[in-house]
Design an enzyme around this catalytic site. Structure first.
Site, PDB file in Angstrom:
ATOM      1  CB  SER A 138      -1.475  -0.297   2.047  1.00 52.25           C
ATOM      2  OG  SER A 138      -1.484   0.948   0.978  1.00 52.25           O
ATOM      3  CE1 TYR A 151      -4.704  -2.015   3.916  1.00 56.63           C
ATOM      4  CE2 TYR A 151      -3.094   0.470   4.050  1.00 56.63           C
ATOM      5  CZ  TYR A 151      -4.235  -0.602   3.502  1.00 56.63           C
ATOM      6  OH  TYR A 151      -4.121  -1.360   2.182  1.00 56.63           O
ATOM      7  CE  LYS A 155      -2.193  -4.237   2.071  1.00 55.66           C
ATOM      8  NZ  LYS A 155      -1.919  -5.453   2.022  1.00 55.66           N
TER       9      LYS A 155
HETATM   10  N1  LIG Z   1      -8.365  -0.250  -2.732  1.00 52.64           N
HETATM   11  C1  LIG Z   1      -7.598   0.472  -2.478  1.00 52.64           C
HETATM   12  O1  LIG Z   1      -7.038   1.869  -3.413  1.00 52.64           O
HETATM   13  C2  LIG Z   1      -6.344  -0.252  -1.729  1.00 52.64           C
HETATM   14  C3  LIG Z   1      -4.991   0.821  -2.223  1.00 52.64           C
HETATM   15  C4  LIG Z   1      -3.621   0.277  -1.124  1.00 52.64           C
HETATM   16  C5  LIG Z   1      -3.117  -1.266  -1.084  1.00 52.64           C
HETATM   17  N2  LIG Z   1      -5.074  -1.624  -0.854  1.00 52.64           N
HETATM   18  C6  LIG Z   1      -4.593  -3.423  -1.645  1.00 52.64           C
HETATM   19  O2  LIG Z   1      -4.900  -3.628  -2.150  1.00 52.64           O
HETATM   20  C7  LIG Z   1      -5.648  -4.804  -2.125  1.00 52.64           C
HETATM   21  C8  LIG Z   1      -6.622  -4.831  -2.183  1.00 52.64           C
HETATM   22  O3  LIG Z   1      -7.542  -4.285  -2.392  1.00 52.64           O
HETATM   23  P1  LIG Z   1      -9.082  -3.953  -2.756  1.00 52.64           P
HETATM   24  O4  LIG Z   1      -8.999  -2.678  -3.522  1.00 52.64           O
HETATM   25  O5  LIG Z   1      -8.994  -4.384  -4.113  1.00 52.64           O
HETATM   26  O6  LIG Z   1     -10.181  -4.495  -1.653  1.00 52.64           O
HETATM   27  P2  LIG Z   1     -11.276  -5.293  -1.681  1.00 52.64           P
HETATM   28  O7  LIG Z   1     -11.921  -4.755  -0.434  1.00 52.64           O
HETATM   29  O8  LIG Z   1     -12.436  -4.671  -2.851  1.00 52.64           O
HETATM   30  O9  LIG Z   1     -11.202  -7.774  -1.833  1.00 52.64           O
HETATM   31  C9  LIG Z   1      -9.761  -7.979  -0.706  1.00 52.64           C
HETATM   32  C10 LIG Z   1     -10.185  -9.325  -1.277  1.00 52.64           C
HETATM   33  O10 LIG Z   1     -10.014  -9.979  -0.374  1.00 52.64           O
HETATM   34  C11 LIG Z   1     -10.482 -10.784   0.299  1.00 52.64           C
HETATM   35  N3  LIG Z   1     -10.014 -11.358   1.563  1.00 52.64           N
HETATM   36  C12 LIG Z   1      -9.891 -10.541   2.134  1.00 52.64           C
HETATM   37  N4  LIG Z   1      -9.455 -11.286   3.632  1.00 52.64           N
HETATM   38  C13 LIG Z   1      -9.017 -12.196   3.721  1.00 52.64           C
HETATM   39  C14 LIG Z   1      -9.020 -13.691   4.376  1.00 52.64           C
HETATM   40  N5  LIG Z   1      -8.201 -13.451   4.959  1.00 52.64           N
HETATM   41  N6  LIG Z   1      -7.895 -14.321   3.050  1.00 52.64           N
HETATM   42  C15 LIG Z   1      -8.347 -14.418   1.964  1.00 52.64           C
HETATM   43  N7  LIG Z   1      -9.050 -13.792   1.194  1.00 52.64           N
HETATM   44  C16 LIG Z   1      -9.790 -12.233   1.387  1.00 52.64           C
HETATM   45  C17 LIG Z   1     -12.407 -10.584   0.209  1.00 52.64           C
HETATM   46  O11 LIG Z   1     -13.116 -11.381   0.927  1.00 52.64           O
HETATM   47  C18 LIG Z   1     -12.112  -9.375  -0.749  1.00 52.64           C
HETATM   48  O12 LIG Z   1     -12.346 -10.400  -2.555  1.00 52.64           O
HETATM   49  C19 LIG Z   1      -5.097  -5.171  -0.411  1.00 52.64           C
HETATM   50  O13 LIG Z   1      -4.858  -5.680   0.323  1.00 52.64           O
HETATM   51  C20 LIG Z   1      -5.344  -3.766   0.013  1.00 52.64           C
HETATM   52  O14 LIG Z   1      -4.468  -3.656   1.263  1.00 52.64           O
HETATM   53  C21 LIG Z   1      -5.367  -0.909  -1.979  1.00 52.64           C
END
Ligand SMILES: NC(=O)c1ccc[n+]([C@@H]2O[C@H](COP(=O)([O-])OP(=O)(O)OC[C@H]3O[C@@H](n4cnc5c(N)ncnc54)[C@H](O)[C@@H]3O)[C@@H](O)[C@H]2O)c1
Length: 248
Positions: A138, A151, A155
C-alpha cells in the site's frame, strides 16, 4: 500454461489481476475467503475463453487452509509459477483504540498470509528454476497514514519481506516485487468513503491526484502482468508504485 495464484481475487484489484493473468495465458487459481465471489470471478474468466478455477472459503491467515488449498491447486492446475499476494483488509482507528485483537487480525491477514503463501509455493518455483511473486502492499506504507498504524505496519512489513525474499530467491530464478497501490476505486475504497474515513470524497481526492482520476483495478493489473512476465526477469526487490503520482 503457467499456473498463477491470486489471493483475494474475488473482488477489486485481485479480480482485475486474475482476469489479466488469465488473458496473458496463465491458468489462474482464484483464491478468496468468499466462496461466492471466487466462483463468480472464475466463471467470468471461463466465459471469456480463458482458464481459471475457484478456490473459495480459504482464509490466508490460516496456514493449514493455505497449504491444503495450494496442494489442491497443484493437483488440478499444476505447480504454481506465479503468486500474487493481494488479499488484505483495511482498518481505521485512533492509535490508542487499536485493540490487540484488531492488531493481530490485521497482521495475520496482511502479513502472515503472504508469508504462508510464499512458503507453500517457493519449493515449486525453486524446482522449476523460475517464479514470480508480486505482493500488493500500500502507498500508505511509504509515507505513513494517520489512524492506520496497524494497517500501515502490516503493509510496511510486507515491503520488507519482499526485499529480503528477492535477495534470497534471485539465484533460483524467482523475482519478488511489491506494488503499493494508491487510491484505487474498489469495493474496499467505496466502503471507506461511505463511512467517512477518507477525509473527503473519492472525487475530491481525484482532484488532488496529479493524473486527476482515481486508480482503476486494471492499472494495478497491468503493472502486475508485466512484473509476472519473462521480460521482467531483471526486476526484483522493487517497490513499483501505481498511484497516479500521489507518491513519488
Ligand atoms: N483500493 C485501494 O485503494 C488500495 C490501496 C492500497 C492497498 N490496497 C490493497 O490492495 C489489496 C486489494 O484491495 P481491494 O481494494 O481490491 O479490496 P477488496 O476489499 O475489494 O478485495 C479484497 C479481497 O480479499 C478477500 N479477503 C479478505 N480477507 C481475506 C482472507 N483472510 N483470506 C482470503 N481472502 C481474503 C476479500 O474477500 C476480497 O475479495 C488489499 O491488500 C489492499 O490492502 C488497496
Amino acid at each position: 500454461m503457467k499456473t498463477a495464484i491470486v489471493t483475494g481475487a474475488g473482488s477489486g484489484i485481485g479480480r482485475a489481476i486474475a482476469h489479466r493473468l488469465a488473458e496473458d495465458g496463465c491458468a489462474v487459481a482464484v483464491l478468496d475467503l468468499n466462496s461466492d465471489s471466487a466462483g463468480r470471478v472464475a466463471g467470468e474468466i471461463g466465459e471469456k475463453g480463458n482458464t481459471a478455477a475457484a478456490f473459495g472459503g480459504v482464509d490466508v491467515s490460516d496456514r493449514g487452509q493455505v497449504d491444503a488449498a495450494i496442494q489442491q491447486i497443484r493437483d488440478t492446475l499444476g505447480p504454481p509459477a506465479v503468486l500474487v499476494n493481494n488479499a488484505g483488509i483495511t482498518g481505521f482507528k485512533k492509535f490508542l483504540n487499536i485493540s490487540d485483537e484488531v492488531w493481530d487480525r490485521t497482521l495475520a491477514i496482511n502479513l502472515s498470509g503472504p508469508f504462508y503463501c510464499c512458503q507453500a509455493v517457493v519449493p515449486d518455483m525453486v524446482e522449476a528454476g523460475w517464479g514470480r511473486i508480486v505482493n500488493i502492499s500500500s502507498s500508505s506504507a511509504q509515507g505513513g497514514q494517520q489512524f492506520m498504524a496497524h494497517y500501515v505496519a502490516s503493509k510496511a512489513g510486507l515491503i520488507g519481506m519482499t526485499k529480503s525474499l528477492a535477495l534470497e530467491l534471485g539465484p533460483s530464478g524467482i523475482t519478488v516485487n511489491t506494488i503499493p497501490p494508491g487510491f484505487v476505486d474498489t469495493p474496499m475504497l467505496r466502503n471507506s468513503e461511505e463511512h467517512g474515513l477518507l477525509g473527503g470524497t473519492i472525487e475530491q481526492h481525484a482532484d488532488r491526484t496529479p493524473v486527476r482520476r482515481p486508480g482503476r483495478p486494471e492499472d494495478i493489473a497491468a503493472a502486475c502482468s508485466f512484473l509476472c512476465s519473462d521480460e521482467a526477469g531483471y526486476i526484483t526487490g522493487q517497490i513499483v508504485g501505481v498511484n497516479g503520482g500521489r507518491n513519488t
